[in-house]
Scaffold this motif. Structure first.
Motif, PDB file in Angstrom:
ATOM      1  N   UNK A 121     -24.125  -3.645  26.318  1.00 33.39           N
ATOM      2  CA  UNK A 121     -23.255  -4.455  27.161  1.00 33.39           C
ATOM      3  C   UNK A 121     -24.034  -5.336  28.119  1.00 33.39           C
ATOM      4  N   UNK A 122     -23.277  -6.042  28.948  1.00 28.92           N
ATOM      5  CA  UNK A 122     -23.874  -7.046  29.824  1.00 28.92           C
ATOM      6  C   UNK A 122     -24.554  -6.438  31.033  1.00 28.92           C
ATOM      7  N   UNK A 166     -33.500  -4.986  27.596  1.00 23.34           N
ATOM      8  CA  UNK A 166     -32.689  -5.679  26.601  1.00 23.34           C
ATOM      9  C   UNK A 166     -31.236  -5.269  26.785  1.00 23.34           C
ATOM     10  N   UNK A 167     -30.383  -6.250  27.065  1.00 17.96           N
ATOM     11  CA  UNK A 167     -28.936  -6.026  27.110  1.00 17.96           C
ATOM     12  C   UNK A 167     -28.367  -6.391  25.748  1.00 17.96           C
ATOM     13  N   UNK A 168     -28.072  -5.385  24.969  1.00 16.60           N
ATOM     14  CA  UNK A 168     -27.622  -5.594  23.593  1.00 16.60           C
ATOM     15  C   UNK A 168     -26.091  -5.547  23.505  1.00 16.60           C
ATOM     16  N   UNK A 169     -25.546  -6.183  22.468  1.00 17.76           N
ATOM     17  CA  UNK A 169     -24.118  -6.164  22.157  1.00 17.76           C
ATOM     18  C   UNK A 169     -23.276  -6.792  23.282  1.00 17.76           C
ATOM     19  N   UNK A 174     -20.642  -9.275  24.792  1.00 22.32           N
ATOM     20  CA  UNK A 174     -19.489 -10.022  24.292  1.00 22.32           C
ATOM     21  C   UNK A 174     -19.622 -11.504  24.638  1.00 22.32           C
ATOM     22  N   UNK A 175     -18.712 -12.314  24.082  1.00 18.86           N
ATOM     23  CA  UNK A 175     -18.801 -13.767  24.257  1.00 18.86           C
ATOM     24  C   UNK A 175     -18.806 -14.170  25.727  1.00 18.86           C
ATOM     25  N   UNK A 176     -17.867 -13.646  26.499  1.00 19.86           N
ATOM     26  CA  UNK A 176     -17.742 -14.038  27.901  1.00 19.86           C
ATOM     27  C   UNK A 176     -18.890 -13.479  28.743  1.00 19.86           C
ATOM     28  N   UNK A 177     -19.496 -12.398  28.287  1.00 20.95           N
ATOM     29  CA  UNK A 177     -20.605 -11.801  29.026  1.00 20.95           C
ATOM     30  C   UNK A 177     -21.939 -12.483  28.739  1.00 20.95           C
ATOM     31  N   UNK A 178     -21.991 -13.208  27.661  1.00 18.16           N
ATOM     32  CA  UNK A 178     -23.232 -13.875  27.274  1.00 18.16           C
ATOM     33  C   UNK A 178     -23.336 -15.195  28.046  1.00 18.16           C
ATOM     34  N   UNK A 179     -23.703 -15.088  29.316  1.00 14.61           N
ATOM     35  CA  UNK A 179     -23.643 -16.268  30.202  1.00 14.61           C
ATOM     36  C   UNK A 179     -24.767 -16.211  31.219  1.00 14.61           C
ATOM     37  N   UNK A 237     -39.936 -15.061  36.129  1.00 15.08           N
ATOM     38  CA  UNK A 237     -40.024 -14.755  34.696  1.00 15.08           C
ATOM     39  C   UNK A 237     -39.829 -13.263  34.422  1.00 15.08           C
ATOM     40  N   UNK A 238     -38.642 -12.740  34.624  1.00 11.29           N
ATOM     41  CA  UNK A 238     -38.397 -11.304  34.376  1.00 11.29           C
ATOM     42  C   UNK A 238     -38.373 -10.999  32.882  1.00 11.29           C
ATOM     43  N   UNK A 239     -38.756  -9.781  32.544  1.00 12.26           N
ATOM     44  CA  UNK A 239     -38.719  -9.337  31.147  1.00 12.26           C
ATOM     45  C   UNK A 239     -37.305  -8.863  30.821  1.00 12.26           C
ATOM     46  N   UNK A 240     -36.418  -9.834  30.687  1.00  9.98           N
ATOM     47  CA  UNK A 240     -35.007  -9.549  30.421  1.00  9.98           C
ATOM     48  C   UNK A 240     -34.533 -10.434  29.277  1.00  9.98           C
ATOM     49  N   UNK A 241     -33.857  -9.810  28.319  1.00 17.62           N
ATOM     50  CA  UNK A 241     -33.374 -10.552  27.150  1.00 17.62           C
ATOM     51  C   UNK A 241     -31.962 -10.090  26.828  1.00 17.62           C
ATOM     52  N   UNK A 242     -31.069 -11.049  26.572  1.00 20.65           N
ATOM     53  CA  UNK A 242     -29.683 -10.762  26.208  1.00 20.65           C
ATOM     54  C   UNK A 242     -29.491 -10.992  24.716  1.00 20.65           C
ATOM     55  N   UNK A 243     -28.771 -10.082  24.092  1.00 20.74           N
ATOM     56  CA  UNK A 243     -28.445 -10.222  22.676  1.00 20.74           C
ATOM     57  C   UNK A 243     -26.941 -10.098  22.495  1.00 20.74           C
ATOM     58  N   UNK A 244     -26.346 -10.953  21.678  1.00 22.30           N
ATOM     59  CA  UNK A 244     -24.891 -10.904  21.493  1.00 22.30           C
ATOM     60  C   UNK A 244     -24.482  -9.739  20.615  1.00 22.30           C
ATOM     61  N   UNK A 245     -23.178  -9.479  20.605  1.00 25.23           N
ATOM     62  CA  UNK A 245     -22.644  -8.457  19.717  1.00 25.23           C
ATOM     63  C   UNK A 245     -22.870  -8.900  18.274  1.00 25.23           C
ATOM     64  N   UNK A 246     -23.067  -7.950  17.382  1.00 21.18           N
ATOM     65  CA  UNK A 246     -23.475  -8.272  16.014  1.00 21.18           C
ATOM     66  C   UNK A 246     -22.515  -9.222  15.318  1.00 21.18           C
ATOM     67  N   UNK A 247     -21.230  -9.067  15.540  1.00 18.99           N
ATOM     68  CA  UNK A 247     -20.247  -9.892  14.835  1.00 18.99           C
ATOM     69  C   UNK A 247     -20.146 -11.298  15.408  1.00 18.99           C
ATOM     70  N   UNK A 248     -20.793 -11.566  16.520  1.00 18.87           N
ATOM     71  CA  UNK A 248     -20.723 -12.880  17.143  1.00 18.87           C
ATOM     72  C   UNK A 248     -22.027 -13.640  16.935  1.00 18.87           C
TER      73      UNK A 248
END
Length: 433
Positions: free
Chosen positions: A250-251, A298-301, A303-308, A349-360
């Protein structure tokens, strides 16, 4: 004299021993020697044929050795196949050299086609023989470990770092809803000689259930035993890895995992990086206990609105507030804005990466050029992780097999750590009031 009479006279001369004369003796000798020679020739020929049949058609004799050697090219010519290309001379010599190497180098050649190896089983036992077969004895090593709770996608993310993600770590859902897929530690070595370590979940009740089915908690309560094994796992990853991925679902960042990360970092104080190697061989006067791996969140999965951008900034502020007083290296390696230009670059430059949910985000949108697919994001994330600086000096010359031998010793030191024992006594006092 008639010819018949002449034949009769010669017959009489051959039958009487008292016959004398210059003509009679030579003719008798020629006749006798001719018959004897012809008989001897027949006998030699018969013996020769009989010996050849006994010897399987081969002639026996000291002078026949070279003839057998001269027949070898005929056999080689029969082996040729018109449908297969012949090896160049240089490649043929290379194959011969590889065949003449010892068992150690032969094992290293077999490492090229890597498979997932159970480095540590669920009983915390290292599988030394299988692990050493998968590792090489060449100078240098680079290790990427991963930690996170159950079901956050650790195996999926780490599998994307390999050449064939679908044939690496097991990403299938477990048969039971409250069970976990990875037990102990699984290891995979990529073609770039990157060692990937997939671990069982931290802070997981399914690990306790599995332990109770096959063993015991050594008299500890379930919650204390769970926290203790979580600390063991995180301490080990921080001690043997060059990069540690901390995955949450999640986010929002997982606060429980971050607290355990800080606690494990404090408890591993005093553990040498390579306990089996003296500091002098590494170029130090005493063990360097302040070395830290790069920790990537890593923030995995998402959602669309959270990927911001808002989610990204909020997580940065959370990490700063929780890790500013720790020794954890969580800055300077990952740039999320390089993967997605629509996100603003952070100065620290933080070591932070966002990944969307698999279906998106599975395919690019023609109207939005900044929208990347999940595969593209994972590929860029992988490249940034692999670009982490390697160890310098003699520390960087430690081979993969020596790294593993030191890792086994490191885990033993963790289990017998005085700081861990004191922490365990403190937890018991707190629980008992």
């Amino acid at each position: 004299m008639m010819p018949s009479e002449e034949r009769e006279r010669h017959t009489l001369v051959g039958s009487h021993s008292q016959a004398t004369g210059s003509e009679a003796q030579p003719k008798r000798q020629l006749f006798d020697f001719g018959a004897v020679n012809e008989k001897r020739t027949r006998d030699r020929r018969r013996k020769k044929d009989t010996g050849a049949k006994r010897d399987g058609g081969r002639e026996v004799g000291r002078d026949l050795g070279p003839r057998a050697i001269l027949q070898a090219p005929v056999i080689l010519e029969r082996r040729e196949r018109p449908d297969g290309p012949k090896l160049p001379a240089q490649q043929d010599r290379g194959i011969a050299r590889r065949l003449n190497t010892d068992a150690e180098l032969s094992t290293q050649d077999d490492v090229k086609e890597s498979t997932v190896v159970k480095m540590m089983n669920e009983s915390e036992e290292f599988r030394t023989e299988a692990t050493l077969r998968a590792l090489a004895d060449y100078p240098g090593h680079f290790v990427v470990g991963i930690i996170g709770k159950q079901g956050v996608g650790k195996s999926t993310i780490l599998s994307s770092f390999a050449e064939q993600p679908d044939k690496t770590f097991n990403t299938q859902k477990p048969a039971k809803i409250f069970d976990h897929q990875t037990t102990g530690i699984d290891m995979y070595v990529t073609s770039e000689r990157i060692i990937l370590l997939d671990t069982q979940p931290v802070l997981s009740w399914s690990v306790i259930e599995q332990t109770l089915r096959h063993g015991s908690t050594d008299g500890l309560s379930s919650d204390i035993w769970r926290d203790l094994k979580t600390l063991h796992s995180i301490m080990f990853m921080l001690s043997v890895s060059d990069v540690v991925l901390v995955v949450s679902e999640g986010a929002e960042a997982d606060l429980d995992t971050i607290r355990c990360l800080k606690r494990a970092d404090m408890l591993k104080h005093g553990l040498p990086e390579f306990p089996l190697i003296s500091p002098e061989k590494l170029g130090f006067s005493r063990p360097d206990i302040h070395l830290q791996p790069q920790v990537v969140f890593v923030n995995n999965k998402c959602q669309d609105l959270q990927f911001s951008q808002l989610t990204y900034d909020r997580n940065i502020q959370l990490l700063q507030s929780m890790l500013s007083d720790s020794r954890i290296e969580w800055q300077g390696l990952i740039s999320f804005a390089s993967a997605l230009p629509r996100f603003k670059r952070s100065p620290n430059r933080p070591n932070l990466f966002l990944l969307p949910y698999t279906s998106n985000l599975t395919s690019k949108d023609e109207e939005d050029e900044d929208l990347e697919s999940l595969d593209d994001l994972l590929r860029q994330f992988r490249n940034q992780v692999f670009a982490a600086p390697r160890k310098s000096g003699k520390r960087g010359q430690i081979s993969e097999r020596d790294w593993f031998r030191n890792a086994v010793k490191t885990y033993d030191l963790i289990l017998r750590s005085d700081l861990i024992s004191e922490y365990l006594r403190t937890l018991r006092r707190i629980k008992n009031g």
